[in-house]
Write a protein that holds these residues in place. Structure first.
Motif, PDB file in Angstrom:
ATOM      1  N   ALA A 128      -0.098   0.670  -4.001  1.00 16.15           N
ATOM      2  CA  ALA A 128      -0.963  -0.476  -4.340  1.00 16.15           C
ATOM      3  C   ALA A 128      -2.265  -0.436  -3.856  1.00 16.15           C
ATOM      4  O   ALA A 128      -2.165  -0.159  -2.787  1.00 16.15           O
ATOM      5  N   LEU A 188       1.841  -3.027 -11.835  1.00 15.48           N
ATOM      6  CA  LEU A 188       0.968  -2.283 -11.372  1.00 15.48           C
ATOM      7  C   LEU A 188       1.672  -0.887 -12.401  1.00 15.48           C
ATOM      8  O   LEU A 188       2.510  -1.691 -13.179  1.00 15.48           O
ATOM      9  N   ARG A 189       1.669   0.554 -12.244  1.00 13.76           N
ATOM     10  CA  ARG A 189       1.286   0.806 -13.017  1.00 13.76           C
ATOM     11  C   ARG A 189       2.684   2.002 -12.933  1.00 13.76           C
ATOM     12  O   ARG A 189       3.674   1.826 -11.937  1.00 13.76           O
ATOM     13  N   ARG A 243       1.037   6.966 -11.405  1.00 12.23           N
ATOM     14  CA  ARG A 243       1.024   6.830 -10.021  1.00 12.23           C
ATOM     15  C   ARG A 243       0.890   7.751  -9.736  1.00 12.23           C
ATOM     16  O   ARG A 243      -0.227   8.172  -8.642  1.00 12.23           O
ATOM     17  N   MET A 273      -7.452  -3.902  -4.243  1.00 17.75           N
ATOM     18  CA  MET A 273      -7.930  -4.778  -5.102  1.00 17.75           C
ATOM     19  C   MET A 273      -6.416  -5.184  -6.038  1.00 17.75           C
ATOM     20  O   MET A 273      -7.366  -6.001  -7.019  1.00 17.75           O
ATOM     21  N   GLU A 274      -5.357  -4.480  -6.152  1.00 18.50           N
ATOM     22  CA  GLU A 274      -4.342  -4.819  -7.204  1.00 18.50           C
ATOM     23  C   GLU A 274      -3.141  -5.737  -6.570  1.00 18.50           C
ATOM     24  O   GLU A 274      -2.707  -6.448  -7.122  1.00 18.50           O
ATOM     25  N   ILE A 275      -4.042  -6.215  -5.099  1.00 18.01           N
ATOM     26  CA  ILE A 275      -2.817  -7.576  -4.562  1.00 18.01           C
ATOM     27  C   ILE A 275      -3.100  -8.894  -4.162  1.00 18.01           C
ATOM     28  O   ILE A 275      -4.491  -9.245  -4.355  1.00 18.01           O
ATOM     29  N   SER A 276      -2.571  -9.724  -4.594  1.00 17.43           N
ATOM     30  CA  SER A 276      -2.844 -10.900  -4.838  1.00 17.43           C
ATOM     31  C   SER A 276      -1.624 -11.805  -4.035  1.00 17.43           C
ATOM     32  O   SER A 276      -0.618 -11.445  -3.588  1.00 17.43           O
ATOM     33  N   ALA A 333       1.686  -7.307  -6.520  1.00 20.43           N
ATOM     34  CA  ALA A 333       0.542  -6.606  -7.489  1.00 20.43           C
ATOM     35  C   ALA A 333       1.345  -6.283  -8.713  1.00 20.43           C
ATOM     36  O   ALA A 333       3.125  -6.013  -8.768  1.00 20.43           O
ATOM     37  N   ARG A 380       0.521  -1.030   0.122  1.00 24.98           N
ATOM     38  CA  ARG A 380       0.466   0.038   0.383  1.00 24.98           C
ATOM     39  C   ARG A 380       0.894   1.907   0.239  1.00 24.98           C
ATOM     40  O   ARG A 380       1.020   2.122  -0.432  1.00 24.98           O
TER      41      ARG A 380
END
Length: 330
Positions: free
Chosen positions: A164, A316-317, A322, A167-170, A314, A160
């Motif tokens: 991130a 990310l862009r 961001r 919803m982008e974290i897995s 994640a 975070r």
């Protein structure tokens, strides 16, 4: 005249404009100012200046690229009738990736770059060198990496802080995350970030990025250490606390560290047997082990098992994209 392998000017004919053949073409047609490029622009193949070999260039991140030359004998073997050079995503069951391939009639793959034709890969691709096992074998990042240890935060909180969204974290292993990124064929705005638990701390790993060494804010309310090294041996190191830079240096020259308290490096360096950092840096035969220094400063001792299991991660862009998003939300 050539610029980055492309002919750009002829004293007889003036400026030369490169001509794209799309993302596939017979090898024989890739010559002079003609080249092929993948749909997202990350990978390019063009002739060497002498016209005998082929240059395979892969953009890894802004300002960083991998370049490998296909030798003339191998190029001649690839100049087969009814074949095209292009890219395919190949899954070997371990780490799928987009590969340069030669395809023939009925779209059948004739050979894969670096395999059937015995083409040499980039230097260091199979050599772990002096990198610790957890970095070289666990993360497959012996020569190019950006790693960060953040004290007293869990992996989700570290991600975070990095930018991130929940919803982008897995959950996935590092290899699975990279495999997913390869499959999605990220453009230059994409990057992979994983967070591994090291007891109460978190090890943050970037693939194709180096944002953490510019992010002392990752340490807000705590303490963090980051180290970045590129394939070209560019290097940066950052120690921060509660959002403030304590020590920062480049090119492994800790004697030139700047910040609010560069002495934060003194004891960890002594633990590494470096009592006089100025004398150490002045010795041309000395090279600072930045990964060991990071571990000493952060007080951690990662093992290969810490980075090969499931992690929080994640895709990310890149930072500049961001940051615009954060500015709007603020």
């Amino acid at each position: 005249m050539y610029d980055d392998g492309f002919p750009v000017y002829s004293v007889l004919h003036g400026p030369i404009e490169p001509v794209s053949l799309g993302d596939r073409a017979p090898v024989a047609e890739i010559r002079h100012n003609r080249f092929i490029r993948s749909a997202n622009g990350k990978r390019t193949v063009y002739r060497t200046a002498d016209g005998r070999g082929l240059v395979y260039r892969t953009r890894l991140s802004p300002g960083l690229a991998s370049i490998v030359v296909l030798q003339p004998a191998e190029v001649r073997r690839a100049e087969q009738p009814d074949t095209w050079l292009t890219w395919r995503f190949l899954d070997d069951g371990v780490h799928g990736a987009w590969r340069l391939v030669l395809i023939g009639p009925d779209d059948v793959v004739q050979w894969v770059f670096g395999r059937e034709m015995g083409i040499a890969r980039s230097a260091g691709s199979d050599d772990d060198g002096d990198a610790p096992e957890w970095l070289a074998k666990g993360l497959k990042a012996d020569s190019a990496y950006c790693i960060t240890v953040i004290h007293d935060v869990d992996p989700d909180e570290a991600l975070r802080r990095f930018g991130a969204l929940d919803m982008e974290i897995s959950t996935a292993t590092w290899m699975q995350l990279r495999r997913r990124a390869d499959f999605e064929d990220l453009d230059s705005e994409g990057m992979v970030v994983a967070a591994f638990a090291l007891g109460p701390h978190t090890l943050l790993v970037e693939d194709g990025g180096h944002e953490a060494v510019d992010r002392p804010d990752l340490s807000r309310g705590t303490f963090a250490v980051s180290s970045f090294s590129s394939a070209e041996d560019a290097h940066r190191f950052l120690v921060s606390e509660d959002g403030e830079v304590l020590a920062s240096f480049t090119y492994r020259l800790a004697s030139l560290a700047e910040g609010a308290d560069p002495t934060v490096l003194t004891e960890p360096l002594a633990e590494m047997g470096i009592g006089d950092i100025d004398e150490f840096d002045d010795d041309d035969d000395s090279l600072l082990d930045d990964v060991e220094l990071l571990c000493q400063v952060a007080g951690v001792s990662p093992e290969i098992g810490d980075v090969t299991g499931p992690a929080r991660g994640a895709i990310l862009r890149r930072p500049d994209v961001r940051r615009r998003r954060f500015a709007y939300s603020a």
